[in-house]
Design an enzyme around this catalytic site. Structure first.
Site, short mmCIF file in Angstrom:
data_model
loop_
_atom_site.label_atom_id
_atom_site.label_comp_id
_atom_site.label_asym_id
_atom_site.label_seq_id
_atom_site.Cartn_x
_atom_site.Cartn_y
_atom_site.Cartn_z
N ASP A 7 42.12 40.30 45.75
CA ASP A 7 41.66 38.93 46.42
C ASP A 7 40.14 38.89 46.15
O ASP A 7 39.56 39.76 45.36
CB ASP A 7 41.72 39.27 48.06
CG ASP A 7 41.08 37.94 48.68
OD1 ASP A 7 41.65 36.78 48.32
OD2 ASP A 7 40.33 38.22 49.65
N SER A 8 39.30 37.84 46.64
CA SER A 8 38.22 37.56 46.16
C SER A 8 37.17 38.47 47.05
O SER A 8 36.10 38.93 46.82
CB SER A 8 37.63 36.17 46.53
OG SER A 8 37.91 35.81 47.80
N CYS A 70 45.84 36.79 47.32
CA CYS A 70 45.01 35.35 47.43
C CYS A 70 45.89 34.13 47.08
O CYS A 70 46.41 33.92 46.27
CB CYS A 70 44.07 35.75 46.35
SG CYS A 70 43.06 34.03 46.01
N GLU A 145 33.06 35.93 55.36
CA GLU A 145 32.50 37.05 54.61
C GLU A 145 31.05 37.25 55.13
O GLU A 145 30.54 38.65 54.75
CB GLU A 145 32.37 36.88 53.13
CG GLU A 145 33.77 36.57 52.56
CD GLU A 145 34.35 38.01 52.21
OE1 GLU A 145 33.44 38.76 52.04
OE2 GLU A 145 35.27 38.19 51.64
N CYS A 177 45.26 30.95 53.78
CA CYS A 177 44.20 31.55 53.12
C CYS A 177 44.11 33.32 53.67
O CYS A 177 44.23 33.25 55.02
CB CYS A 177 42.84 31.18 53.21
SG CYS A 177 41.51 32.07 52.72
N HIS A 179 42.00 35.22 54.04
CA HIS A 179 40.68 35.71 55.23
C HIS A 179 41.12 34.99 56.51
O HIS A 179 40.82 35.71 57.50
CB HIS A 179 39.64 34.72 54.67
CG HIS A 179 38.93 35.51 53.32
ND1 HIS A 179 39.45 35.37 52.16
CD2 HIS A 179 37.66 36.23 53.48
CE1 HIS A 179 38.39 36.04 51.40
NE2 HIS A 179 37.34 36.51 52.15
N1 DGL Z 1 41.55 34.82 50.46
C1 DGL Z 1 41.54 33.93 49.48
C2 DGL Z 1 42.77 32.96 49.45
O1 DGL Z 1 43.63 33.31 50.34
C3 DGL Z 1 40.77 33.30 48.58
C4 DGL Z 1 39.50 32.83 49.69
C5 DGL Z 1 38.20 32.37 48.71
O2 DGL Z 1 37.65 33.37 48.17
O3 DGL Z 1 37.78 31.22 48.86
O4 DGL Z 1 42.80 31.95 49.08
#
Ligand code: DGL
Length: 265
Positions: A7-8, A70, A145, A177, A179
């Site tokens: 993931d990011s 992600c 974050e 997402c 996150h």
């Molecule tokens: N968590 C990732 C997603 O599901 C990336 C979110 C991001 O870095 O903007 O899209």
């Protein structure tokens, strides 16, 4: 079985957590591309480049399966990841789309994911008469974050994102997402109890479990805590604290460069 996922940043932890619950005998390689966070505001070409580098790096890691933890990369570059990796690839959007039974579905996701309409297309493929509305949530990932989880600002931002979906009388909300499950308590507070909340990681981990169960006799059983490895592309020490916060693990996190020439492992 050794499973790679990326993931990011901390978003993939929500996927890892679900997967550990269902597949406790696997070991994991978690890559956080923190140097390029957030992905959700990047162009399609940038995400392709990232997917190219991430799949190249994972192709050297001796994994047995790969999870796209992600949604943004899932929405834009799934085919590229599948092409570059010669192990089974499990994704969030494809896994959850086939499980949706309800008729009015809201999706919260990053702007880059929403732009592709990947969720709408995937759901309509299984249930063509479903109404799907997608809401971009650009501020969620940076705020999560930065650990602004309990701030009033985040509550106001969440109300603003949810309102257009509630106006459309959705009966289901997909957290599109990885996150966003980290702020489930906040979302649940705002969401009417009649609306079902869906975390795609559940569908993905069920699929993975079926795969592992069908193969497990071929793989030695490994202990997660001993064999798993964590990598980040920047701030690796800080990322270790994040793992403690969200996973209750305190792993050593290795710094890695994804540029092909300087690929460290
Ligand atoms: N968590 C990732 C997603 O599901 C990336 C979110 C991001 O870095 O903007 O899209």
């Amino acid at each position: 079985m050794r499973i790679g996922l990326f993931d990011s940043g901390v978003g993939g932890f929500t996927v890892l957590k679900k997967v550990i619950e269902l597949c406790p005998n696997s070991s994991f390689i978690y890559l956080a591309d923190t140097a390029r966070l957030p992905y959700g505001l990047k162009t399609t070409d940038e995400i392709f480049q990232i997917a190219e580098e991430i799949s190249f790096w994972f192709s050297k890691q001796n994994i047995d399966a790969f999870l796209v933890a992600c949604n943004t990369t899932n929405a834009i570059a799934l085919d590229l990841l599948k092409k570059n990796l010669d192990v089974p690839v499990f994704d969030l959007i494809g896994s959850v789309a086939s499980t949706i039974q309800e008729s009015r579905v809201g999706v919260m996701a990053t702007p880059s994911t929403v732009r592709t309409k990947a969720y709408t297309n995937a759901i309509l493929e299984f249930k063509p008469r479903t109404f799907v509305i997608e809401q971009p949530c650009p501020e969620f990932v940076p705020m999560i974050e930065m650990d602004k989880i309990n701030s009033e600002d985040l509550t106001n931002v969440a109300i603003g994102y949810l309102q257009p979906l509630l106006n459309q009388k959705i009966d289901t909300l997909i957290l599109g997402c990885s996150h966003y499950p980290l702020i489930t308590p906040l979302i649940t507070k705002i969401l009417p109890s009649s609306v079902k909340l869906v975390d795609p990681a559940e569908a993905l981990s069920l699929k993975l479990k079926l795969f592992i169960d069908s193969k497990m006799s071929n793989f030695s059983k490994k202990k997660f805590l001993i064999d798993s490895k964590f990598y980040a592309t920047s701030d690796h020490k800080y990322f270790s604290l994040k793992a403690k916060q969200w996973l209750n693990l305190f792993p050593e996190v290795n710094l890695v460069s994804l540029q092909k020439k300087g690929c460290v492992s």
